[in-house]
Design an enzyme around this catalytic site. Structure first.
Site, PDB file in Angstrom:
ATOM      1  N   ASP A 173      -1.831  -1.432  -3.629  1.00  9.83           N
ATOM      2  CA  ASP A 173      -2.285  -0.754  -5.048  1.00  9.83           C
ATOM      3  C   ASP A 173      -1.104  -1.196  -6.035  1.00  9.83           C
ATOM      4  OD1 ASP A 173      -0.033   1.282  -4.599  1.00  9.83           O
ATOM      5  OD2 ASP A 173      -1.448   1.895  -2.973  1.00  9.83           O
ATOM      6  N   ASP A 194       0.850  -1.095  -0.092  1.00 12.25           N
ATOM      7  CA  ASP A 194      -0.123   0.015  -0.002  1.00 12.25           C
ATOM      8  C   ASP A 194       1.006   1.325  -0.015  1.00 12.25           C
ATOM      9  OD1 ASP A 194      -1.755   1.959   0.516  1.00 12.25           O
ATOM     10  OD2 ASP A 194      -1.958   1.608   2.665  1.00 12.25           O
ATOM     11  N   ASP A 205     -10.152 -17.334 -15.155  1.00 12.82           N
ATOM     12  CA  ASP A 205     -10.827 -17.776 -14.049  1.00 12.82           C
ATOM     13  C   ASP A 205     -11.851 -18.757 -14.243  1.00 12.82           C
ATOM     14  OD1 ASP A 205     -11.339 -17.263 -10.876  1.00 12.82           O
ATOM     15  OD2 ASP A 205     -13.405 -16.418 -11.639  1.00 12.82           O
ATOM     16  N   HIS A 214      -3.959 -17.788  -4.110  1.00 15.06           N
ATOM     17  CA  HIS A 214      -5.034 -16.760  -3.297  1.00 15.06           C
ATOM     18  C   HIS A 214      -6.344 -17.570  -2.807  1.00 15.06           C
ATOM     19  CE1 HIS A 214      -6.694 -16.682  -7.369  1.00 15.06           C
ATOM     20  NE2 HIS A 214      -7.841 -16.263  -6.943  1.00 15.06           N
ATOM     21  N   ASP A 215      -6.364 -18.902  -3.368  1.00 15.22           N
ATOM     22  CA  ASP A 215      -7.678 -19.371  -3.020  1.00 15.22           C
ATOM     23  C   ASP A 215      -7.597 -20.569  -1.911  1.00 15.22           C
ATOM     24  OD1 ASP A 215      -9.497 -17.963  -4.304  1.00 15.22           O
ATOM     25  OD2 ASP A 215      -9.313 -19.210  -6.199  1.00 15.22           O
ATOM     26  N   GLU A 250      -7.967 -21.724 -15.316  1.00 12.44           N
ATOM     27  CA  GLU A 250      -8.382 -22.333 -14.004  1.00 12.44           C
ATOM     28  C   GLU A 250      -9.542 -23.267 -14.190  1.00 12.44           C
ATOM     29  OE1 GLU A 250      -9.537 -21.187  -9.277  1.00 12.44           O
ATOM     30  OE2 GLU A 250     -10.649 -20.184 -11.119  1.00 12.44           O
ATOM     31  N   ASP A 310      -5.483 -11.333 -14.906  1.00 14.37           N
ATOM     32  CA  ASP A 310      -6.451 -12.279 -14.401  1.00 14.37           C
ATOM     33  C   ASP A 310      -7.771 -11.839 -15.193  1.00 14.37           C
ATOM     34  OD1 ASP A 310      -7.875 -14.149 -13.082  1.00 14.37           O
ATOM     35  OD2 ASP A 310      -6.563 -14.053 -11.291  1.00 14.37           O
TER      36      ASP A 310
END
Length: 553
Positions: free
Chosen positions: A29, A21, A199, A328-329, A255, A98
């Site tokens: 960001d 950040d 995705d 991330h999942d 994915e 993505d």
């Protein structure tokens, strides 16, 4: 085997919200990524996969897109994105975006129009159905708990959402939708991006009769048999390739929930002109019971090895694989597949050695290169993930012991991978001057980039060593793979070889010393090249979580 940049490259995945950040608002960001490009380059990686940074109401942290051609102001807007792309290309780094093409946000202009009336021109951009006996159109459930259908009061019809209620599924049956998607992909290709991670791409073709699932208690079977691999999936992907993807030198990775050995090659066979790679989840769902990830089961090492063995065999002649142990999942890979307490350093390095010595394109998730671990927040109030919160509410409704269920959340929540990146020992681990959107893992003072930069034996520097080794030895990219001990409960031993080189990899996936009984390996004829330990390099036994990379002369 045809050589390409995306087979030889190493991918670094960034979850922007949690990376760095620069504004003090607690959200990572794009300018934070720009600030850290030299660090990323120093790892030796070639490609950055950037999780969604498009305009979004963030019901699912950006995987609900309201404008596919606009970069969120929250992340810095299009000006920041253009600077990022330029800065990456100047450093020889490629950018993979993505793309979420199965569903949009309900705040996208298409859906806003679609809701208005049954005869709106955008109505069939989505799936609308009447109720069935005053109930939803079928018994499908969302990935994030509850029915996959939501009734809309304007027309009294239901729309399909395989994910949150704010993520309505797009109707790829409609040629106008496909044309819109081709246009979006072409827009970003013209911008100069180098590829796409797509995705849940295996879900874009629906069974239009929308049959009830006969496996309501087994979510994995429901995904495979009802949501994924629909009747026109390959037609759609081939069309997308022909109309857009084939016109650019880019990489594509899809994915693939519901993709398995029986159909995986269909997506990536060179001759089919669809995708370059897929993410299958045979190893990532390996501990999921019939009820999914919050119904975990024990997993044996032979079962884990079998996934890699079977997929390598399936893809070695015609396709290409994706090698990853976290994203991330999922939970942090060292907490899930290693020992994140007593053997944190050793097991994190062992898993790195595994990643960088398997055939396929390697993906590294941010923070794994320093061995970031799962977090155990004291209260459900500390969690953000929509999947976690949906599962929690369902558990309450079932009357579960919520103290025990919180331990399950500690183990399985997607927020384990989303805690802010741990840069140094300062406030909020150097992630933000403000209050982070998700609390920093309390172990940041022990596990952070700055501390590991200055330690020659750190996990971070081991990652650099392994990436450099892979780059210098294409046998690790293209060479043959053979598992030497499929049934061993503790050791994973395999070879990588081509006409010039022959390597053997020995990994001890246990907390105990393990004898190496496989005399046919003739380890006396090999030389130790890399180890995750600073000493103790026996060829007759391996220390707990010891990893050896050896070369035959």
């Amino acid at each position: 085997m045809k050589r390409t940049w995306w087979k030889e490259g190493v991918v670094y995945q960034i979850y922007p919200r949690s990376f760095k950040d620069t504004t003090g608002n607690g959200l990572g960001d794009i300018y934070g990524i720009i600030e850290k490009l030299d660090y990323i380059k120093s790892l030796g990686v070639d490609i950055i996969w950037l999780c969604p940074v498009y305009e979004s109401p963030n019901d699912d942290n950006g995987y609900d897109i309201s404008d596919y051609k606009a970069i969120s102001k929250e992340f810095g807007g299009s000006e920041a994105f253009d600077l990022l792309l330029k800065g990456m290309h100047q450093r020889g780094l490629k950018l993979v975006m993505d793309l979420v093409l199965n569903h949009s946000s309900d705040e996208h202009k298409w859906f806003k129009e679609s809701r208005k009336s049954k005869d709106n021109p955008y109505r069939d951009y989505y799936f609308w159905k009447s109720s069935k006996d005053s109930n939803p159109p079928n018994n499908w459930t969302s990935f994030f708990s509850g029915s996959a259908w939501k009734k809309d009061d304007i027309t009294n019809e239901y729309f399909l959402h395989l994910f949150t209620k704010k993520q309505p599924d797009l109707n790829w049956e409609n040629p106008k939708v496909r044309k819109e998607i081709h246009d979006i992909v072409d827009f970003w290709c013209k911008k100069g991006v180098d590829g796409f991670r797509m995705d849940v791409i295996s879900l874009i073709s629906k069974q239009l009769e929308f049959p009830d699932s006969i496996y309501p208690e087994d979510y994995g079977k429901t995904i495979k048999n009802y949501y994924a691999n629909g009747p026109k999936i390959h037609q759609y992907l081939n069309e997308l390739n022909k109309e857009v993807l084939s016109k650019y030198d880019i990489m594509t990775v899809g994915e693939g929930p519901g993709i398995d050995l029986s159909n995986g090659l269909d997506y990536v066979d060179d001759s089919r002109n669809e995708l370059n790679m897929i993410f299958h989840f045979d190893h990532m769902f390996i501990d999921n019971g019939p009820g999914g990830k919050y119904d975990p089961i024990d997993v044996s090492l032979p079962k884990f090895k079998k996934v890699f063995n079977d997929w390598d065999t399936k893809l070695k002649d015609k396709g290409w694989g994706s090698i990853f142990l976290g994203n991330h999942d999922f939970s942090r890979m060292v907490s899930r597949f290693g020992n994140d307490s007593k053997y944190h350093n050793e097991s994190a390095k062992l898993l790195a050695l595994l990643l960088f010595t398997l055939r396929g394109t390697v993906y590294v998730y941010q923070g794994d290169e320093i061995g970031m671990t799962n977090v155990a927040y004291p209260s459900i109030e500390d969690y953000n993930d929509v999947e976690t919160l949906g599962s929690w509410n369902e558990a309450i409704a079932r009357g579960e012991d919520m103290k025990d269920y919180l331990k399950l959340v500690h183990r399985q929540s997607r927020d384990n991978a989303r805690t802010p990146m741990q840069w140094d020992k300062t406030k909020n681990s150097g992630f933000s001057e403000g209050t982070p959107w998700l609390k920093v893992n309390p172990n940041f003072e022990a596990i952070n980039v700055e501390t590991q930069e200055n330690n020659a034996h750190s996990i971070l520097n081991f990652y650099r060593q392994m990436i450099a080794f892979r780059k210098a030895n294409t046998v690790m990219v293209y060479g043959d793979y053979e598992c030497m001990n499929e049934d061993d409960e503790n050791l994973y031993i395999y070879s990588r070889s081509d006409e010039n080189d022959h390597y053997i990899i020995l990994l001890n996936f246990s907390d105990n010393v393990q004898p190496v009984k496989h005399l046919e390996l003739n380890l006396n004829a090999s030389e130790l090249i890399i180890s995750n330990l600073e000493a103790l390099h026996s060829i007759t036994e391996l220390q707990p979580w010891e990893a050896q990379l050896r070369k035959y002369s």
